[in-house]
Design a protein around this motif. Sequence first.
Motif, PDB file in Angstrom:
ATOM      1  N   TYR A   1       0.387  -0.594   0.147  1.00  0.00           N
ATOM      2  CA  TYR A   1       0.470   0.202   0.023  1.00  0.00           C
ATOM      3  C   TYR A   1       0.910   0.758   0.021  1.00  0.00           C
ATOM      4  CZ  TYR A   1      -3.452   3.645   1.356  1.00  0.00           C
ATOM      5  OH  TYR A   1      -4.500   4.775   1.752  1.00  0.00           O
ATOM      6  N   ASN A   2       0.334   2.040  -0.928  1.00  0.00           N
ATOM      7  CA  ASN A   2       1.516   3.661  -1.517  1.00  0.00           C
ATOM      8  C   ASN A   2      -0.053   4.446  -0.115  1.00  0.00           C
ATOM      9  OD1 ASN A   2       2.869   5.274  -1.607  1.00  0.00           O
ATOM     10  ND2 ASN A   2       3.187   5.628  -3.516  1.00  0.00           N
ATOM     11  N   PRO A   3       0.959   5.033   0.513  1.00  0.00           N
ATOM     12  CA  PRO A   3      -0.133   6.088   0.578  1.00  0.00           C
ATOM     13  C   PRO A   3      -0.106   7.635   0.203  1.00  0.00           C
ATOM     14  CG  PRO A   3       1.337   6.133   2.519  1.00  0.00           C
ATOM     15  CD  PRO A   3       1.440   4.710   1.931  1.00  0.00           C
ATOM     16  N   ALA A   4       1.239   7.578  -0.119  1.00  0.00           N
ATOM     17  CA  ALA A   4       1.437   8.436  -1.066  1.00  0.00           C
ATOM     18  C   ALA A   4       0.113   8.857  -2.277  1.00  0.00           C
ATOM     19  CB  ALA A   4       2.520   8.749  -1.446  1.00  0.00           C
ATOM     20  N   ASP A   5      -0.104   7.780  -2.961  1.00  0.00           N
ATOM     21  CA  ASP A   5      -1.123   7.584  -3.862  1.00  0.00           C
ATOM     22  C   ASP A   5      -2.223   6.811  -4.566  1.00  0.00           C
ATOM     23  OD1 ASP A   5      -0.097   5.301  -4.480  1.00  0.00           O
ATOM     24  OD2 ASP A   5       0.984   5.967  -6.586  1.00  0.00           O
ATOM     25  N   GLY A   6      -1.913   6.481  -2.929  1.00  0.00           N
ATOM     26  CA  GLY A   6      -3.748   5.817  -2.614  1.00  0.00           C
ATOM     27  C   GLY A   6      -3.431   4.272  -3.380  1.00  0.00           C
ATOM     28  N   THR A   7      -2.339   4.118  -3.712  1.00  0.00           N
ATOM     29  CA  THR A   7      -2.265   1.894  -4.682  1.00  0.00           C
ATOM     30  C   THR A   7      -2.301   1.073  -3.451  1.00  0.00           C
ATOM     31  OG1 THR A   7      -1.672   3.911  -6.623  1.00  0.00           O
ATOM     32  CG2 THR A   7      -1.365   0.975  -6.252  1.00  0.00           C
ATOM     33  N   LEU A   8      -3.418   0.587  -3.741  1.00  0.00           N
ATOM     34  CA  LEU A   8      -2.919  -1.291  -2.626  1.00  0.00           C
ATOM     35  C   LEU A   8      -2.689  -1.793  -3.450  1.00  0.00           C
ATOM     36  CD1 LEU A   8      -3.199  -2.736   0.069  1.00  0.00           C
ATOM     37  CD2 LEU A   8      -6.137  -2.865  -0.742  1.00  0.00           C
ATOM     38  N   VAL A   9      -2.097  -2.905  -3.860  1.00  0.00           N
ATOM     39  CA  VAL A   9      -1.821  -4.260  -4.391  1.00  0.00           C
ATOM     40  C   VAL A   9      -1.813  -5.270  -3.417  1.00  0.00           C
ATOM     41  CG1 VAL A   9      -0.322  -5.997  -5.838  1.00  0.00           C
ATOM     42  CG2 VAL A   9       0.239  -2.787  -5.573  1.00  0.00           C
ATOM     43  N   VAL A  10      -3.218  -5.959  -4.141  1.00  0.00           N
ATOM     44  CA  VAL A  10      -3.374  -7.268  -3.228  1.00  0.00           C
ATOM     45  C   VAL A  10      -2.888  -8.557  -4.071  1.00  0.00           C
ATOM     46  CG1 VAL A  10      -4.565  -9.003  -2.046  1.00  0.00           C
ATOM     47  CG2 VAL A  10      -4.912  -6.168  -2.183  1.00  0.00           C
ATOM     48  N   PRO A  11      -1.965  -9.519  -3.877  1.00  0.00           N
ATOM     49  CA  PRO A  11      -1.459 -10.463  -5.667  1.00  0.00           C
ATOM     50  C   PRO A  11      -2.929 -11.361  -5.306  1.00  0.00           C
ATOM     51  CG  PRO A  11       0.720 -10.171  -4.112  1.00  0.00           C
ATOM     52  CD  PRO A  11      -0.903  -9.049  -3.081  1.00  0.00           C
ATOM     53  N   GLU A  12      -3.537 -12.032  -4.637  1.00  0.00           N
ATOM     54  CA  GLU A  12      -4.307 -12.660  -4.510  1.00  0.00           C
ATOM     55  C   GLU A  12      -5.619 -13.027  -3.457  1.00  0.00           C
ATOM     56  OE1 GLU A  12      -4.056 -17.950  -6.411  1.00  0.00           O
ATOM     57  OE2 GLU A  12      -2.728 -15.385  -6.176  1.00  0.00           O
ATOM     58  N   THR A  13      -5.562 -12.686  -2.037  1.00  0.00           N
ATOM     59  CA  THR A  13      -6.606 -12.645  -1.350  1.00  0.00           C
ATOM     60  C   THR A  13      -7.987 -12.348  -2.222  1.00  0.00           C
ATOM     61  OG1 THR A  13      -5.637 -12.475   0.652  1.00  0.00           O
ATOM     62  CG2 THR A  13      -7.514 -11.318   0.065  1.00  0.00           C
ATOM     63  N   VAL A  14      -7.627 -10.857  -2.744  1.00  0.00           N
ATOM     64  CA  VAL A  14      -9.368 -11.008  -3.914  1.00  0.00           C
ATOM     65  C   VAL A  14      -8.431 -10.778  -5.244  1.00  0.00           C
ATOM     66  CG1 VAL A  14      -9.886  -9.590  -2.300  1.00  0.00           C
ATOM     67  CG2 VAL A  14      -8.535  -8.087  -3.653  1.00  0.00           C
ATOM     68  N   GLY A  15      -9.488 -10.605  -5.999  1.00  0.00           N
ATOM     69  CA  GLY A  15      -9.289 -10.703  -7.282  1.00  0.00           C
ATOM     70  C   GLY A  15     -10.408 -10.178  -8.774  1.00  0.00           C
ATOM     71  N   THR A  16     -10.202  -9.904  -9.658  1.00  0.00           N
ATOM     72  CA  THR A  16     -11.352 -10.126 -10.483  1.00  0.00           C
ATOM     73  C   THR A  16     -11.684 -10.885 -11.925  1.00  0.00           C
ATOM     74  OG1 THR A  16     -10.128  -8.543 -12.267  1.00  0.00           O
ATOM     75  CG2 THR A  16     -11.456  -7.218 -10.452  1.00  0.00           C
ATOM     76  N   ALA A  17     -10.583 -11.546 -11.986  1.00  0.00           N
ATOM     77  CA  ALA A  17     -10.996 -12.421 -12.463  1.00  0.00           C
ATOM     78  C   ALA A  17     -12.307 -13.549 -12.343  1.00  0.00           C
ATOM     79  CB  ALA A  17      -9.932 -14.298 -12.798  1.00  0.00           C
ATOM     80  N   ASP A  18     -12.489 -14.518 -13.403  1.00  0.00           N
ATOM     81  CA  ASP A  18     -13.811 -14.984 -14.025  1.00  0.00           C
ATOM     82  C   ASP A  18     -14.258 -15.725 -12.189  1.00  0.00           C
ATOM     83  OD1 ASP A  18     -14.719 -13.212 -15.753  1.00  0.00           O
ATOM     84  OD2 ASP A  18     -14.821 -15.023 -17.142  1.00  0.00           O
ATOM     85  N   PHE A  19     -13.367 -16.449 -12.274  1.00  0.00           N
ATOM     86  CA  PHE A  19     -13.437 -17.708 -11.276  1.00  0.00           C
ATOM     87  C   PHE A  19     -13.010 -16.961  -9.297  1.00  0.00           C
ATOM     88  CE2 PHE A  19      -8.661 -17.596 -11.538  1.00  0.00           C
ATOM     89  CZ  PHE A  19      -8.195 -17.517 -10.791  1.00  0.00           C
ATOM     90  N   PHE A  20     -12.704 -15.359  -9.418  1.00  0.00           N
ATOM     91  CA  PHE A  20     -13.468 -14.764  -8.178  1.00  0.00           C
ATOM     92  C   PHE A  20     -14.676 -14.040  -7.908  1.00  0.00           C
ATOM     93  CE2 PHE A  20      -8.412 -14.747  -8.943  1.00  0.00           C
ATOM     94  CZ  PHE A  20      -7.897 -14.491  -7.133  1.00  0.00           C
ATOM     95  N   LEU A  21     -15.876 -14.115  -9.043  1.00  0.00           N
ATOM     96  CA  LEU A  21     -16.597 -13.300  -8.874  1.00  0.00           C
ATOM     97  C   LEU A  21     -17.960 -14.014  -8.526  1.00  0.00           C
ATOM     98  CD1 LEU A  21     -14.985 -10.491 -11.619  1.00  0.00           C
ATOM     99  CD2 LEU A  21     -15.278 -10.647  -9.286  1.00  0.00           C
TER     100      LEU A  21
END
Length: 227
Positions: A137-157
């Motif tokens: 998490y970069n508080p300077a620009d609000g970017t959060l990178v989450v490798p695996e816990t959440v996702g947007t590929a079909d099998f996550f949704l």
Amino acid sequence: MSFRVDERATDYREIDRFDGGVGWIAHPEEQMQRASHALEVDGEVWVVDPVDAEGIDDLFAEFGDVAGVVVGLDRHKRDAAAIADRHDVPVYLPDWFTGVTEEIDAAVARFDDELSDTGIRAITVVDSRFWQEIALYNPADGTLVVPETVGTADFFLAGDERLGVHPMLRLKPPRTALRGVAPERVLVGHGAGVMDGAARVLEDALSRSRKRAPRLYAETAWEMLPV
């Protein structure tokens, strides 16, 4: 969920471009939709969980020189070593990750709650015998990178979700780990990121994970039936 292990992609699809970085999917035809990212901090580029592709170094160069390659999930070694060696930089691992260095054929550097001196926070998301994951998490620009816990590929949704919790974590999502983080954008390791309304979308994904689990499992089982 098939994916290529040894074949370097001849092209890639760009995703998640913003002032502080960019993402790409090296094999867009994959069901797993493995996504990788390059984050810019003070003119340097930090490459996260990369899958290599021809021409990807030109994409990095738009943001600066590569300073390091980060592995945020113990099983996301992917092409980290190849890219790190090509740019003569280390592969960065959280200091508590175990059983990963043996499979990385490159110099390794460790970090704790901050990635080097970038100001990017390392948040422990899952720490178990079978799963080691941090979010960046970069508080300077609000970017959060989450490798695996959440996702947007079909099998996550499930249903109309924009962001979903991993099927294996649906019944016990790590809400506490990400509590208090209100990102401007959420970049994920599988699929394109959430670039608007990210804080609300993340909270919705975590808070309604268990309720939506039966629908996700039913939809996933249906997709796996022979046709």
